[in-house]
Design an enzyme around this catalytic site. Structure first.
Site, PDB file in Angstrom:
ATOM      1  N   CYS A 114       4.189   7.984  17.485  1.00 27.34           N
ATOM      2  CA  CYS A 114       2.955   8.762  17.272  1.00 27.34           C
ATOM      3  C   CYS A 114       1.956   8.620  18.410  1.00 27.34           C
ATOM      4  O   CYS A 114       1.040   9.429  18.541  1.00 27.34           O
ATOM      5  CB  CYS A 114       2.306   8.375  15.950  1.00 27.34           C
ATOM      6  SG  CYS A 114       3.351   8.735  14.542  1.00 27.34           S
ATOM      7  N   HIS A 252      -4.913  11.058  16.654  1.00 29.15           N
ATOM      8  CA  HIS A 252      -3.604  11.323  16.053  1.00 29.15           C
ATOM      9  C   HIS A 252      -3.830  11.539  14.568  1.00 29.15           C
ATOM     10  O   HIS A 252      -4.576  10.793  13.922  1.00 29.15           O
ATOM     11  CB  HIS A 252      -2.672  10.133  16.295  1.00 29.15           C
ATOM     12  CG  HIS A 252      -1.463  10.172  15.416  1.00 29.15           C
ATOM     13  ND1 HIS A 252      -0.633  11.271  15.350  1.00 29.15           N
ATOM     14  CD2 HIS A 252      -0.965   9.260  14.535  1.00 29.15           C
ATOM     15  CE1 HIS A 252       0.329  11.024  14.479  1.00 29.15           C
ATOM     16  NE2 HIS A 252       0.153   9.823  13.967  1.00 29.15           N
ATOM     17  N   ASN A 282       1.401  14.759   9.427  1.00 30.98           N
ATOM     18  CA  ASN A 282       1.576  13.898  10.600  1.00 30.98           C
ATOM     19  C   ASN A 282       2.743  14.440  11.428  1.00 30.98           C
ATOM     20  O   ASN A 282       3.899  14.316  11.033  1.00 30.98           O
ATOM     21  CB  ASN A 282       1.843  12.462  10.130  1.00 30.98           C
ATOM     22  CG  ASN A 282       2.043  11.484  11.277  1.00 30.98           C
ATOM     23  OD1 ASN A 282       2.238  11.891  12.426  1.00 30.98           O
ATOM     24  ND2 ASN A 282       2.005  10.206  10.972  1.00 30.98           N
TER      25      ASN A 282
HETATM   26  O1  UT7 Z   1       1.419   7.482  12.625  1.00 31.15           O
HETATM   27  C1  UT7 Z   1       1.593   6.345  11.856  1.00 31.15           C
HETATM   28  C2  UT7 Z   1       2.395   6.794  10.685  1.00 31.15           C
HETATM   29  N1  UT7 Z   1       2.170   6.166   9.455  1.00 31.15           N
HETATM   30  C3  UT7 Z   1       0.986   6.067   8.811  1.00 31.15           C
HETATM   31  O2  UT7 Z   1      -0.055   6.425   9.281  1.00 31.15           O
HETATM   32  C4  UT7 Z   1       1.023   5.512   7.418  1.00 31.15           C
HETATM   33  C5  UT7 Z   1      -0.207   4.764   7.045  1.00 31.15           C
HETATM   34  N2  UT7 Z   1      -0.184   4.520   5.606  1.00 31.15           N
HETATM   35  C6  UT7 Z   1      -0.544   5.460   4.710  1.00 31.15           C
HETATM   36  O3  UT7 Z   1      -0.908   6.559   5.082  1.00 31.15           O
HETATM   37  C7  UT7 Z   1      -0.530   5.078   3.254  1.00 31.15           C
HETATM   38  O4  UT7 Z   1      -0.167   3.713   3.133  1.00 31.15           O
HETATM   39  C8  UT7 Z   1       0.438   5.945   2.408  1.00 31.15           C
HETATM   40  C9  UT7 Z   1      -0.137   7.368   2.267  1.00 31.15           C
HETATM   41  C10 UT7 Z   1       1.809   6.016   3.022  1.00 31.15           C
HETATM   42  C11 UT7 Z   1       0.545   5.363   0.990  1.00 31.15           C
HETATM   43  O5  UT7 Z   1      -0.718   5.251   0.396  1.00 31.15           O
HETATM   44  P1  UT7 Z   1      -1.182   3.879  -0.273  1.00 31.15           P
HETATM   45  O6  UT7 Z   1      -2.503   4.123  -0.827  1.00 31.15           O
HETATM   46  O7  UT7 Z   1      -1.052   2.795   0.768  1.00 31.15           O
HETATM   47  O8  UT7 Z   1      -0.130   3.709  -1.424  1.00 31.15           O
HETATM   48  P2  UT7 Z   1       0.915   2.532  -1.697  1.00 31.15           P
HETATM   49  O9  UT7 Z   1       2.037   2.596  -0.700  1.00 31.15           O
HETATM   50  O10 UT7 Z   1       0.181   1.255  -1.840  1.00 31.15           O
HETATM   51  O11 UT7 Z   1       1.472   2.971  -3.089  1.00 31.15           O
HETATM   52  C12 UT7 Z   1       0.642   3.067  -4.254  1.00 31.15           C
HETATM   53  C13 UT7 Z   1       1.463   3.651  -5.383  1.00 31.15           C
HETATM   54  C14 UT7 Z   1       2.826   2.996  -5.574  1.00 31.15           C
HETATM   55  O12 UT7 Z   1       3.104   2.946  -6.941  1.00 31.15           O
HETATM   56  P3  UT7 Z   1       2.898   1.587  -7.781  1.00 31.15           P
HETATM   57  O13 UT7 Z   1       3.821   0.595  -7.110  1.00 31.15           O
HETATM   58  O14 UT7 Z   1       1.440   1.258  -7.620  1.00 31.15           O
HETATM   59  O15 UT7 Z   1       3.293   2.003  -9.148  1.00 31.15           O
HETATM   60  C15 UT7 Z   1       3.778   3.960  -4.911  1.00 31.15           C
HETATM   61  O16 UT7 Z   1       5.073   3.903  -5.439  1.00 31.15           O
HETATM   62  O17 UT7 Z   1       1.732   5.040  -5.111  1.00 31.15           O
HETATM   63  C16 UT7 Z   1       3.131   5.280  -5.237  1.00 31.15           C
HETATM   64  N3  UT7 Z   1       3.505   6.358  -4.341  1.00 31.15           N
HETATM   65  C17 UT7 Z   1       3.450   7.646  -4.693  1.00 31.15           C
HETATM   66  N4  UT7 Z   1       3.086   8.264  -5.829  1.00 31.15           N
HETATM   67  C18 UT7 Z   1       3.130   9.603  -5.847  1.00 31.15           C
HETATM   68  C19 UT7 Z   1       3.934   6.270  -3.056  1.00 31.15           C
HETATM   69  N5  UT7 Z   1       4.151   7.505  -2.564  1.00 31.15           N
HETATM   70  C20 UT7 Z   1       3.868   8.378  -3.549  1.00 31.15           C
HETATM   71  C21 UT7 Z   1       3.888   9.773  -3.665  1.00 31.15           C
HETATM   72  N6  UT7 Z   1       3.513  10.336  -4.833  1.00 31.15           N
HETATM   73  N7  UT7 Z   1       4.253  10.573  -2.624  1.00 31.15           N
END
Ligand code: UT7
Length: 325
Positions: A114, A252, A282
């Site tokens: 990225c 980005h 992204n």
């Molecule tokens: O260029 C660099 C590329 N990468 C990034 O920039 C990623 C940076 N990180 C993020 O953007 C965020 O961490 C995410 C958007 C990927 C995830 O958001 P989060 O607030 O950190 O969520 P999390 O991973 O802590 O997950 C929270 C909950 C989980 O469920 P439980 O375990 O609390 O029951 C996940 O399983 O949300 C769940 N979850 C979803 N639910 C619905 C994860 N993805 C999804 C989804 N839809 N697509």
């Protein structure tokens, strides 16, 4: 001192097909509400079957050349940032060179995921400043949809396909009426110890397969906010500038919450941040040149403006660049 490199044209290309959150929610255990609240993403563009990274890049390149009002035969350097090349080799930059029907100078890819566009633009700037090139095409192009696991809701919802391009040319002595216009500086970083936070579990040397994206989302998020604010300040300090001097932040586009947290940490009003993540998602190396083209095209970024670009990606890699437009 050698004259600065100037960005003299921008271009972008997005595949026709738009994939909305609601469509994803019909195939996966997710929802428009979750994706919008956690990422700010509402839709992403997806390349058509047979449409390759080089095809996207070529379209962006043509637009950039047109906006720079130069012909492809004037290029003596093509640097393309991608993590989704058409093939393991040759470099996708050479495919774009062939599509443009030119063969002067060098064409090669850089790989910083990225952050790739900033690494590519910094490379071109260095070539120009040292006199190795005069006119460069710098591209960020991705077909990220080909390397996500479409069953993994925590990664597949955040990526999209697209390409952006800029034409960079050596500035003329005395240009700009005394004001230092052009690329001011780049500040690039990598920390390979953090490679496990975001990677693809395949490759020619390891598995002989392409693999799919694996990500520790929360950890990546945490590093992004800290490193992006730090590197933005590093770039400003190196040029004797402050955040109050910045007209536009072109970051980005990873996640709206990352953009907002970084702007807040820097004390930069939200109105001065160029945001496309809601529509493009992204697009990795393509996201900065896509956002640049949009903001230059609609007249937000104007001559004399100070533009701060910054990115963070797998590796981990991160960086910032300052341009006096
Ligand atoms: O260029 C660099 C590329 N990468 C990034 O920039 C990623 C940076 N990180 C993020 O953007 C965020 O961490 C995410 C958007 C990927 C995830 O958001 P989060 O607030 O950190 O969520 P999390 O991973 O802590 O997950 C929270 C909950 C989980 O469920 P439980 O375990 O609390 O029951 C996940 O399983 O949300 C769940 N979850 C979803 N639910 C619905 C994860 N993805 C999804 C989804 N839809 N697509």
């Amino acid at each position: 001192m050698a004259p600065r490199s100037r960005i003299i044209g921008c271009g972008s290309y997005l595949p026709e097909r738009v994939l909305t959150n609601d469509e994803l929610a019909r195939k996966l255990d997710t929802s428009d509400e979750w994706i919008t609240a956690r990422t700010g993403i509402r839709q992403r563009h997806i390349a058509a079957a047979g449409e390759l990274t080089s095809d996207l890049a070529y379209q962006a390149a043509r637009q950039a050349l047109e906006s720079a009002a130069i012909g492809a035969e004037e290029l003596d350097l093509i640097v393309l940032a991608t993590t989704t090349p058409d093939n393991t080799f040759p470099a996708t930059a050479t495919k774009v060179q062939a599509l443009l029907e030119v063969n002067r100078g060098a064409a090669f890819d850089v790989q910083a995921v990225c952050t790739g566009f900033l690494f590519a633009l910094s490379t071109a700037d260095s070539f120009i400043r040292t006199g190795q090139a005069r006119t460069a095409l710098v591209l960020g192009a991705e077909t990220f949809s080909r390397i996500v696991d479409w069953r993994d809701r925590s990664t597949c919802v955040i990526f999209g396909d697209g390409a952006g391009a800029v034409v960079v040319r050596a500035g003329e002595e005395g240009e700009g009426g005394g004001q230092e216009r052009g690329i001011l500086s780049f500040h690039l970083h990598s920390d390979g110890r953090l490679g496990d936070l975001l990677f693809v579990d395949g490759g020619p040397s390891s598995t002989q397969t392409v693999g799919t994206v694996k990500m520790s989302g929360r950890e990546v998020f945490r590093h992004a906010v800290v490193n992006l604010a730090d590197v933005a300040l590093e770039a400003l300090e190196a040029n004797g500038l402050t955040i109050g001097d910045v007209d536009w932040l072109v970051p980005h586009q990873a996640n709206k919450r990352i953009l907002e947290s970084t702007a807040r940490k820097l004390g930069l009003p939200a109105e001065r941040v160029v945001v496309t993540v809601d529509r493009h998602a992204n697009t990795s190396a393509a996201s900065i040149p896509l956002a640049l083209e949009e903001a230059v095209g609609d007249g937000r970024i104007r001559p004399g403006h100070l533009v701060l670009m910054e990115a963070m990606g797998a590796g981990m890699t991160w960086g910032a660049g300052l341009v006096r437009w």
